[in-house]
Write an enzyme that holds these catalytic residues in place. Structure first.
Site, PDB file in Angstrom:
ATOM      1  N   HIS A  15      32.147  47.622  52.789  1.00 14.69           N
ATOM      2  CA  HIS A  15      32.673  46.268  52.639  1.00 14.69           C
ATOM      3  C   HIS A  15      33.746  45.939  53.683  1.00 14.69           C
ATOM      4  O   HIS A  15      33.756  44.846  54.246  1.00 14.69           O
ATOM      5  CB  HIS A  15      33.256  46.065  51.238  1.00 14.69           C
ATOM      6  CG  HIS A  15      32.264  46.197  50.144  1.00 14.69           C
ATOM      7  ND1 HIS A  15      32.001  47.407  49.525  1.00 14.69           N
ATOM      8  CD2 HIS A  15      31.448  45.281  49.566  1.00 14.69           C
ATOM      9  CE1 HIS A  15      31.074  47.220  48.599  1.00 14.69           C
ATOM     10  NE2 HIS A  15      30.719  45.955  48.600  1.00 14.69           N
ATOM     11  N   GLU A  85      37.887  51.950  49.398  1.00 10.47           N
ATOM     12  CA  GLU A  85      37.407  52.210  50.750  1.00 10.47           C
ATOM     13  C   GLU A  85      38.533  52.602  51.690  1.00 10.47           C
ATOM     14  O   GLU A  85      38.337  53.427  52.590  1.00 10.47           O
ATOM     15  CB  GLU A  85      36.616  51.007  51.260  1.00 10.47           C
ATOM     16  CG  GLU A  85      35.354  50.769  50.428  1.00 10.47           C
ATOM     17  CD  GLU A  85      34.400  49.751  51.022  1.00 10.47           C
ATOM     18  OE1 GLU A  85      34.654  49.249  52.138  1.00 10.47           O
ATOM     19  OE2 GLU A  85      33.378  49.464  50.369  1.00 10.47           O
ATOM     20  N   ARG A 173      46.749  28.366  31.308  1.00  7.64           N
ATOM     21  CA  ARG A 173      46.567  27.014  31.827  1.00  7.64           C
ATOM     22  C   ARG A 173      45.297  26.400  31.224  1.00  7.64           C
ATOM     23  O   ARG A 173      44.343  27.104  30.932  1.00  7.64           O
ATOM     24  CB  ARG A 173      46.437  27.032  33.358  1.00  7.64           C
ATOM     25  CG  ARG A 173      47.672  27.490  34.091  1.00  7.64           C
ATOM     26  CD  ARG A 173      47.455  27.356  35.601  1.00  7.64           C
ATOM     27  NE  ARG A 173      48.657  27.730  36.351  1.00  7.64           N
ATOM     28  CZ  ARG A 173      48.897  28.936  36.819  1.00  7.64           C
ATOM     29  NH1 ARG A 173      48.029  29.917  36.616  1.00  7.64           N
ATOM     30  NH2 ARG A 173      50.000  29.198  37.491  1.00  7.64           N
ATOM     31  N   ARG A 227      57.102  29.141  35.532  1.00  6.25           N
ATOM     32  CA  ARG A 227      56.463  28.502  34.395  1.00  6.25           C
ATOM     33  C   ARG A 227      57.479  28.055  33.347  1.00  6.25           C
ATOM     34  O   ARG A 227      57.187  27.197  32.515  1.00  6.25           O
ATOM     35  CB  ARG A 227      55.443  29.472  33.776  1.00  6.25           C
ATOM     36  CG  ARG A 227      54.336  29.900  34.735  1.00  6.25           C
ATOM     37  CD  ARG A 227      53.321  28.808  34.979  1.00  6.25           C
ATOM     38  NE  ARG A 227      52.581  28.490  33.790  1.00  6.25           N
ATOM     39  CZ  ARG A 227      51.498  29.165  33.382  1.00  6.25           C
ATOM     40  NH1 ARG A 227      51.046  30.208  34.085  1.00  6.25           N
ATOM     41  NH2 ARG A 227      50.858  28.817  32.290  1.00  6.25           N
TER      42      ARG A 227
END
Length: 273
Positions: A15, A85, A173, A227
């Site tokens: 990847h 990886e 949310r 928040r």
């Protein structure tokens, strides 16, 4: 397929498309590939080594210390692939560098939050270990990040991070057309009551995998939103990047001091001066 030989350190990873020669021992892990340019702008020099899917990698030096950066994309599944990886090609130190939402009133927008441990509110690490396995940050990485923030004069907080799989329902949310997941209205308040500091989406996977494999990991995030106060600004990104970069240099000094003293772990009795 790349990555299938008996000696994975010789392979280009499937990847990330990197091999051992592309990487320093320590790597910064932002989510957004666009942050790679902002991070490497702080370094002495750098060279891009790979860019495949969400994974963009560059390697260079910061104040003489070898350092790499690999973006992971959003969320724990892709972050876990990056750790897997990168570990295969010899990386042994991982520092997540990102943004977060604070849920304690004292953490202002632009401040840094240095993670000491994480609540595993994501499903990736359930594929690796039992649910009560802790996602702890490595003490050397936490110490280096704190020392770096102090030296740079940046406001910071240390604490417990919650990592989620959802930016919306998983962080309390509303979803599309006001959808509310069961318990989402109480989620943030419940986490706040047990002194959780912030919410983000990757730290617990990075910390958990590093612990499983005996590697070092930590996280430093800039507060973009609080928040509790309702404050929101995309501010402090470069502070997190600079703090993490300096931490890599300090970790290299820690390793030198450990070697000189003949000890396996850095401790407060070993000066970094």
């Amino acid at each position: 397929m790349p990555g299938d030989s008996e000696d994975p350190n010789e392979d280009v990873q499937y990847h990330l498309e990197v091999s051992a020669e592309d990487m320093a021992d320590a790597v910064l892990l932002p989510g957004n590939p666009e942050r790679v340019d902002k991070i490497t702008a702080l370094w002495d020099d750098h060279e891009e080594r790979a860019y495949h899917r969400e994974y963009r990698t560059a390697t260079g030096t910061y104040e003489g210390a070898p350092i790499s950066v690999t973006s992971t994309g959003i969320g724990s599944p892709s972050a876990a692939i990056a750790v897997e990886e990168l570990a295969r090609v010899g990386v042994d130190t991982f520092i997540r560098v990102g943004s977060c939402g604070a849920i304690q009133p004292e953490a202002s927008v632009g401040d840094l939050i240095i993670t000491t441990g994480a609540v595993r509110q994501e499903g990736t690490t359930d594929e690796y270990v039992r649910e009560d396995y802790p996602a702890n940050a490595n003490h050397e990485v936490v110490s280096a990040l704190v020392a770096a923030a102090e030296r740079l004069g940046y406001d910071y907080h240390t604490g417990i991070t919650t990592s989620t799989d959802s930016f919306y329902a998983g962080q309390g949310r509303p979803g599309f057309e006001g959808f509310e997941a069961a318990g989402s209205d109480e989620l943030v308040e419940n986490l706040k009551e047990v002194n959780v500091t912030n919410l983000e989406m990757e730290a617990s996977a990075i910390l958990t995998l590093a612990n499983i494999y005996g590697l070092r990991a930590g996280a430093v995030c800039s507060v973009y939103a609080n928040r509790e106060t309702g404050e929101f600004r995309t501010e402090g990104e470069s502070r997190a990047a600079e703090t993490a970069s300096l931490a890599v240099k300090l970790l290299a000094k820690m390793d030198e001091k450990k070697a000189e003293a003949g000890v396996d772990e850095w401790h407060a009795g070993l000066s970094l001066d």
